[in-house]
Write a protein that holds these residues in place. Structure first.
Motif, PDB file in Angstrom:
ATOM      1  N   SER A 140      -5.434   2.222  -8.170  1.00 14.01           N
ATOM      2  CA  SER A 140      -5.310   3.502  -7.473  1.00 14.01           C
ATOM      3  C   SER A 140      -6.679   4.164  -7.382  1.00 14.01           C
ATOM      4  O   SER A 140      -7.651   3.710  -7.974  1.00 14.01           O
ATOM      5  CB  SER A 140      -4.320   4.425  -8.174  1.00 14.01           C
TER       6      SER A 140
ATOM      7  N   VAL B 179       0.844  -1.190   0.000  1.00 14.30           N
ATOM      8  CA  VAL B 179       0.000   0.000   0.000  1.00 14.30           C
ATOM      9  C   VAL B 179       0.884   1.247   0.000  1.00 14.30           C
ATOM     10  O   VAL B 179       1.801   1.363   0.801  1.00 14.30           O
ATOM     11  CB  VAL B 179      -0.928   0.015   1.234  1.00 14.30           C
TER      12      VAL B 179
ATOM     13  N   ARG C 114      -7.104   5.035   6.608  1.00 16.47           N
ATOM     14  CA  ARG C 114      -7.212   4.629   5.212  1.00 16.47           C
ATOM     15  C   ARG C 114      -6.594   3.265   4.954  1.00 16.47           C
ATOM     16  O   ARG C 114      -7.102   2.488   4.147  1.00 16.47           O
ATOM     17  CB  ARG C 114      -6.549   5.662   4.308  1.00 16.47           C
ATOM     18  N   ILE C 115      -5.495   2.955   5.649  1.00 19.04           N
ATOM     19  CA  ILE C 115      -4.846   1.653   5.484  1.00 19.04           C
ATOM     20  C   ILE C 115      -5.801   0.554   5.954  1.00 19.04           C
ATOM     21  O   ILE C 115      -5.987  -0.466   5.286  1.00 19.04           O
ATOM     22  CB  ILE C 115      -3.528   1.602   6.280  1.00 19.04           C
TER      23      ILE C 115
ATOM     24  N   ARG D  99       0.508   5.348   0.351  1.00 20.67           N
ATOM     25  CA  ARG D  99      -0.430   6.386   0.768  1.00 20.67           C
ATOM     26  C   ARG D  99       0.283   7.729   0.719  1.00 20.67           C
ATOM     27  O   ARG D  99       1.327   7.906   1.330  1.00 20.67           O
ATOM     28  CB  ARG D  99      -0.902   6.098   2.193  1.00 20.67           C
TER      29      ARG D  99
ATOM     30  N   ALA E  94     -10.288   4.808  -0.256  1.00 21.79           N
ATOM     31  CA  ALA E  94      -9.424   3.690   0.113  1.00 21.79           C
ATOM     32  C   ALA E  94     -10.216   2.386   0.143  1.00 21.79           C
ATOM     33  O   ALA E  94      -9.740   1.337  -0.310  1.00 21.79           O
ATOM     34  CB  ALA E  94      -8.779   3.939   1.469  1.00 21.79           C
TER      35      ALA E  94
ATOM     36  N   HIS F 289       3.170   2.637   7.715  1.00 23.75           N
ATOM     37  CA  HIS F 289       1.972   3.249   8.270  1.00 23.75           C
ATOM     38  C   HIS F 289       1.339   2.365   9.335  1.00 23.75           C
ATOM     39  O   HIS F 289       1.446   1.142   9.287  1.00 23.75           O
ATOM     40  CB  HIS F 289       0.954   3.512   7.160  1.00 23.75           C
TER      41      HIS F 289
ATOM     42  N   ILE G 200      -4.260   7.128  -2.614  1.00 18.58           N
ATOM     43  CA  ILE G 200      -3.833   5.827  -2.108  1.00 18.58           C
ATOM     44  C   ILE G 200      -3.768   4.862  -3.285  1.00 18.58           C
ATOM     45  O   ILE G 200      -4.586   4.935  -4.199  1.00 18.58           O
ATOM     46  CB  ILE G 200      -4.761   5.306  -0.994  1.00 18.58           C
TER      47      ILE G 200
ATOM     48  N   LYS H 298     -11.394  10.521   1.561  1.00 16.87           N
ATOM     49  CA  LYS H 298     -10.189   9.732   1.353  1.00 16.87           C
ATOM     50  C   LYS H 298     -10.365   8.310   1.880  1.00 16.87           C
ATOM     51  O   LYS H 298      -9.901   7.354   1.265  1.00 16.87           O
ATOM     52  CB  LYS H 298      -8.984  10.410   2.009  1.00 16.87           C
ATOM     53  N   THR H 299     -11.058   8.153   3.002  1.00 19.33           N
ATOM     54  CA  THR H 299     -11.287   6.826   3.566  1.00 19.33           C
ATOM     55  C   THR H 299     -12.225   6.015   2.682  1.00 19.33           C
ATOM     56  O   THR H 299     -12.010   4.817   2.466  1.00 19.33           O
ATOM     57  CB  THR H 299     -11.859   6.943   4.988  1.00 19.33           C
TER      58      THR H 299
END
Length: 117
Positions: free
Chosen positions: A59, A35, A102-103, A37, A71, A97, A42, A67-68
Motif C-alpha cells: 500500500s 488494485v 493512478r491505475i 483505489r 501509485a 476502474h 491505493i 497520488k499518481t
C-alpha cells in the motif's frame, strides 16, 4: 418514488467489477494483481484464486508525493517483492476502474519493475 443515486452508482460499479472479474482468475504461476483505489490511497495485492490466499500486499502508506506518484511507487514495490518471491507473470485486475491515471501508473511501474502482464 425516490431515486437513490448512490445506491444506483454502487450497483453499476459492482456490475462493472463483475464483468472484469468474470474474465480473469489468478493461479500460483500467474497470480491476480488486484488494485484497490480509494479517494486518497491505493493498494495492490497478488492473489492466488485457486487456494484463495493473498501472496503479497503493498500500500501507499508512508509515501510522500502526489497520488499518481504514490501509485507508481506501489507498483515498483510490488514488482520488486514479487520477483523476490519468484513471481514473474501476473493477471491484472483493475476492478471497476478505467485503465487511466493512478491505475495506469501502478500497472506501468509494475511492468517497468519486471512483472509481465
Amino acid at each position: 418514488m425516490k431515486f437513490n443515486r448512490m445506491k444506483n452508482k454502487q450497483e453499476i460499479r459492482q456490475r462493472r467489477q463483475g464483468r472484469v472479474r468474470a474474465k480473469i482468475s489468478g493461479t500460483a504461476a500467474r497470480p491476480r494483481l488486484s488494485v484497490f483505489r480509494s479517494l486518497s490511497h491505493i493498494q495492490a495485492q497478488l492473489i492466488d484464486d485457486t487456494i484463495g490466499k493473498t501472496l503479497l500486499s503493498v500500500s501507499d502508506t508512508g509515501l510522500a508525493g502526489t497520488k499518481t506518484a504514490k501509485a507508481g511507487e506501489v507498483g515498483k514495490k510490488l514488482a520488486a517483492a514479487a520477483l523476490v518471491k519468484g513471481v514473474k507473470g501476473v493477471v491484472f485486475d483493475r476492478s471497476s476502474h478505467k485503465y487511466h491515471g493512478r491505475i495506469k501508473a501502478l500497472a506501468e511501474a509494475a511492468r517497468a519493475g519486471g512483472l509481465e502482464f
